[in-house]
Design an enzyme around this catalytic site. Structure first.
Site, PDB file in Angstrom:
ATOM      1  N   ASP A  10       6.345   1.038  -6.406  1.00 56.35           N
ATOM      2  CA  ASP A  10       6.583   0.982  -4.973  1.00 56.35           C
ATOM      3  C   ASP A  10       6.210  -0.429  -4.505  1.00 56.35           C
ATOM      4  OD1 ASP A  10       6.774   1.949  -2.185  1.00 56.35           O
ATOM      5  OD2 ASP A  10       4.582   1.805  -2.231  1.00 56.35           O
ATOM      6  N   ASP A  12       5.540  -1.640  -0.540  1.00 56.09           N
ATOM      7  CA  ASP A  12       4.573  -1.698   0.557  1.00 56.09           C
ATOM      8  C   ASP A  12       3.367  -0.820   0.258  1.00 56.09           C
ATOM      9  OD1 ASP A  12       6.365  -2.442   3.502  1.00 56.09           O
ATOM     10  OD2 ASP A  12       7.237  -2.444   1.511  1.00 56.09           O
ATOM     11  N   ASP A  41      -3.248   0.757  13.037  1.00 57.06           N
ATOM     12  CA  ASP A  41      -3.571   2.042  12.413  1.00 57.06           C
ATOM     13  C   ASP A  41      -2.489   3.080  12.680  1.00 57.06           C
ATOM     14  OD1 ASP A  41      -5.897   1.200  11.212  1.00 57.06           O
ATOM     15  OD2 ASP A  41      -7.198   1.878  12.835  1.00 57.06           O
ATOM     16  N   ASP A 168       1.496   4.329  -3.655  1.00 56.87           N
ATOM     17  CA  ASP A 168       0.285   4.521  -2.850  1.00 56.87           C
ATOM     18  C   ASP A 168       0.356   5.697  -1.892  1.00 56.87           C
ATOM     19  OD1 ASP A 168       0.547   3.020   0.288  1.00 56.87           O
ATOM     20  OD2 ASP A 168       2.200   3.038  -1.123  1.00 56.87           O
TER      21      ASP A 168
END
Length: 214
Positions: A10, A12, A41, A168
């Site tokens: 992956d 990003d 956030d 991630d």
């Protein structure tokens, strides 16, 4: 421990810390549209399913907002110009990729980021190590569908049995599962370990060089 010869990454949150540039472009587009902006956030929660879904999540009424298409277009215009303002590889990534290349491993990137931005970032940061990079485009389904992974394997001339997927997020866990690949989840990205465990992750690394032990 099994040794892999093909590594599908992956982008990003896995290879590149892109969050701040994504947030700036998101807020640029929202400001243009006269809509409330978001914190970094907030944007961190919105990412993972491509930038169209990012803008949908960031806008009131999402895709049903009459300004959606223009706002999405404004985001892409801004992001392609500013995608490298603060974006950088996570510590240890470049060294780990170089070591994998030295070991004659095949390396690809598959991303839900739109195609032009994926190509631009991979050329700039990883041209010496990444052989294939695939971003979102109209004729191929986005992750977690297996299409981009299977296309990467085809372009690399690699067998599925030789490959491992590294990401991630929950999207990456499901992409690996749908592609029939083992998944290694990284702990420096956009999702924490508890979230990943809740979404089926079972193998973790906290530093890029730990990949060299697989």
């Amino acid at each position: 421990m099994k040794e892999y010869s093909t590594y599908i990454f992956d982008l990003d949150g896995t290879l590149l810390d892109t969050l701040n540039d994504l947030a700036v472009s998101t807020n640029y587009a929202l400001h243009w549209a006269g809509m409330p902006e978001h914190s970094v956030d907030d944007v961190k929660v919105f990412v993972g399913n491509g930038v169209k879904k990012l803008i949908e999540r960031a806008m009131p009424d999402g895709i049903n907002n009459p300004k959606f298409e223009m706002t999405y277009s404004k985001f892409k215009e801004h992001y392609i110009e500013h995608s490298m303002d603060t974006t950088k590889p996570y510590p240890g990534i470049l060294e780990t990729l170089a070591e994998l290349k030295k070991k004659n491993k095949k390396i690809a990137v598959v991303s839900n980021k739109f195609y032009d931005a994926t190509q631009k970032l991979c050329r700039h940061f990883f041209c010496d190590s990444v052989q294939v990079s695939i971003g979102e485009r109209e004729n191929i389904r986005k992750k977690p569908a297996p299409d981009t992974v299977l296309e990467a394997l085809r372009q690399l001339g690699a067998e599925r049995e030789t490959a491992v997927y590294i990401g991630d997020s929950d999207v990456d866990v499901n992409t690996a599962k749908n592609s029939g690949l083992p998944c290694i989840s990284v702990l420096w990205g956009f999702r924490d370990k508890n979230f990943l465990i809740e979404h089926g992750a079972t193998s973790f690394i906290s530093e890029p060089n730990q990949l060299l032990n697989y």
